[in-house]
Write an enzyme that holds these catalytic residues in place. Structure first.
Site, PDB file in Angstrom:
ATOM      1  N   CYS A 268     148.340  90.630 154.083  1.00 54.63           N
ATOM      2  CA  CYS A 268     147.981  91.161 155.282  1.00 54.63           C
ATOM      3  C   CYS A 268     147.914  92.737 155.551  1.00 54.63           C
ATOM      4  O   CYS A 268     147.449  93.011 156.730  1.00 54.63           O
ATOM      5  CB  CYS A 268     150.242  91.763 155.500  1.00 54.63           C
TER       6      CYS A 268
ATOM      7  N   ASP B  45     122.572 102.289 138.330  1.00 54.61           N
ATOM      8  CA  ASP B  45     122.953 102.982 139.264  1.00 54.61           C
ATOM      9  C   ASP B  45     123.870 103.915 138.921  1.00 54.61           C
ATOM     10  O   ASP B  45     124.986 103.408 138.146  1.00 54.61           O
ATOM     11  CB  ASP B  45     123.500 102.230 140.255  1.00 54.61           C
TER      12      ASP B  45
ATOM     13  N   CYS C  96     147.230  94.448 149.912  1.00 52.45           N
ATOM     14  CA  CYS C  96     147.214  93.665 150.078  1.00 52.45           C
ATOM     15  C   CYS C  96     146.613  92.152 150.900  1.00 52.45           C
ATOM     16  O   CYS C  96     145.798  92.557 151.542  1.00 52.45           O
ATOM     17  CB  CYS C  96     149.017  93.759 151.330  1.00 52.45           C
TER      18      CYS C  96
ATOM     19  N   CYS D 156     154.217  94.590 148.740  1.00 46.37           N
ATOM     20  CA  CYS D 156     153.765  95.134 149.810  1.00 46.37           C
ATOM     21  C   CYS D 156     155.011  95.150 150.778  1.00 46.37           C
ATOM     22  O   CYS D 156     155.950  94.507 150.894  1.00 46.37           O
ATOM     23  CB  CYS D 156     153.090  93.999 150.485  1.00 46.37           C
TER      24      CYS D 156
ATOM     25  N   CYS E 227     155.193  92.982 154.111  1.00 45.86           N
ATOM     26  CA  CYS E 227     154.998  90.695 153.959  1.00 45.86           C
ATOM     27  C   CYS E 227     155.805  90.592 152.931  1.00 45.86           C
ATOM     28  O   CYS E 227     155.962  89.122 152.962  1.00 45.86           O
ATOM     29  CB  CYS E 227     153.467  90.739 154.307  1.00 45.86           C
TER      30      CYS E 227
END
Length: 450
Positions: free
Chosen positions: A210, A357, A207, A229, A232
């Site tokens: 939070c 990579d 989130c 979430c 919150c």
């Protein structure tokens, strides 16, 4: 235009004519020449256009192509960069080769590399941005997903009045307060009663308020879906346009409803429905009707490296670009649905355009590929050792697995495979190299030039 910009434009157009006429290329070099003479040339070339910038990790090229088809149902003059040359020099070349138009404000739908958004917006103020998604990709260039998003936002900051048309199912696109008007699109095809979490190794599920792990009512793939979430209250924004039902899906086409209207695209994969949905959202933004969009989607025009099917001496060779784990896994999910026998070819390069990579292949679910028990597997490309070892670890049997580093020999081996259908999954420069070989041997009209 200044004298300098006129000279630069003339040099660029001349080089494009020469390269396109004699070498069937010229998607990037003319732009390099032009910007060398006049670094500010985009300001002059793009000032009379209504520009839409399409950016994100996966789906830029197909979203751009579908958007062009949609807008062409209503508008006569739609400029784009169909080759996928999406960095600054490629964008300049796109404008250099633009035909003359009588439209007062022609439209330009431009695929733009994430890190190059700011290189465009410092000269051109677009009408809209389209955000497809952000996943880990070429980490040597972009870093983590939050760094990639910041590169995009830095460019958007120069165009605060432009409308953002964003994938609402991607939490990252709802993580920052922006001054721009925002339209969200996404999926609403399942009920909202579930409470589930993404797989443990999924990126982008914290989130932004939070840092609690996000939960989902449903997940389409990776970190995309109806998120919230529980700590919150942060949640997915309201969607303006949504897929409301999924129909029959095969490796060659997909059926679905958007806001209750049935559509079909001639390309497989759940991930490509998101691309169609983004194109739908842009079309509606420009006043294209649902019926006109249906007509645009019904066209069966393949896009470079995006499930192109090429006839190679009777073999139906489907060429698919792969460049990161999320995209790769979506492709593997798609080909798994093929009911007919097929063989597999994996081509891995690690040039700058691919990402140097190659460790990303270890996050790809090649174990699923091994479980299909295909009659034949081939691995090749400049980093053939890496992809060969990855398939070996995944459980691909050595007696069915042939290692062919050189692409000319790969093409010859494809002609000898035991199945009529062959899937070739390749990184960007490997796609370019293979298409050039196919063009040289007359299987396609032309390769992709730079």
């Amino acid at each position: 235009m200044t004298l300098r910009s006129e000279i630069a434009s003339l040099a660029g157009k001349s080089s494009y004519w020469f390269l396109h006429t004699f070498f069937k290329g010229g998607s990037s070099l003319p732009g390099k020449i032009t910007t060398k003479i006049d670094p500010d040339i985009l300001k002059h070339l793009g000032q009379n256009y209504e520009v839409v910038i399409v950016t994100g990790t996966n789906g830029k090229t197909l979203t751009t192509a579908l958007t062009v088809r949609v807008l062409q149902q209503k508008y006569d003059d739609v400029l784009t960069n169909p080759t996928g040359s999406n960095m600054e020099q490629g964008i300049v070349t796109t404008f250099l080769r633009a035909p003359k138009t009588k439209a007062k404000k022609p439209i330009a739908i431009l695929e733009v590399d994430e890190a190059n958004v700011i290189k465009v917006t410092q000269y051109i103020k677009p009408k809209a941005f389209v955000f497809t998604n952000i996943f880990r990709d070429q980490m040597d260039r972009y870093g983590e997903i939050y760094t990639t998003y910041q590169k995009i936002i830095d460019g958007v900051a120069l165009a605060p009045d432009a409308t953002i048309i964003a994938n609402g199912d991607a939490p990252i696109f709802h993580s920052k307060d922006l001054p721009n008007p925002i339209i969200y699109y996404g999926f609403n095809h399942q009920d909202q009663s579930q409470d589930i979490k993404a797989k443990a190794n999924t990126d982008g599920v914290l989130c932004p308020n939070c840092q609690h792990i996000l939960h989902y009512h449903f997940i389409t793939y990776s970190n995309l879906g109806s998120y919230f979430c529980p700590n919150c209250g942060f949640s997915r924004p309201e969607l303006t346009y949504a897929v409301t039902q999924l129909g029959k899906m095969t490796p060659k086409n997909s059926q679905f409803d958007i806001d209750g209207h049935p559509y079909k695209i001639e390309i497989g994969g759940l991930y490509n429905i998101y691309n169609a949905l983004a194109a739908y959202a842009v079309g509606r933004f420009f006043g294209v009707s649902p019926a006109q969009i249906d007509q645009a989607f019904s066209e069966d025009k393949k896009v470079f490296g995006r499930q192109e099917e090429i006839n190679v001496d009777g073999k139906a060779v489907t060429l698919i670009l792969v460049k990161n784990p999320v995209g790769l896994n979506q492709v593997l999910d798609m080909i798994e649905t093929d009911s007919a026998p097929f063989s597999f070819v994996g081509l891995l390069n690690a040039n700058y355009a691919d990402g140097i990579d190659t460790s990303w292949i270890w996050d790809g679910n090649f174990e699923k590929l091994a479980a299909l028990n295909l009659p034949a597997y081939i691995t090749g490309g400049e980093r053939y050792k890496d992809i060969t070892f990855r398939l070996k670890v995944a459980g691909v049997p050595s007696d069915k697995h042939e290692i062919v580093p050189e692409l000319p020999k790969v093409l010859e081996k494809i002609k000898q495979l035991p199945t009529q259908h062959v899937y070739v999954l390749a990184t960007y420069t490997a796609v370019l190299q293979l298409r050039k070989l196919l063009a040289d041997q007359g299987y396609i009209k032309e390769g992709m030039g730079q």
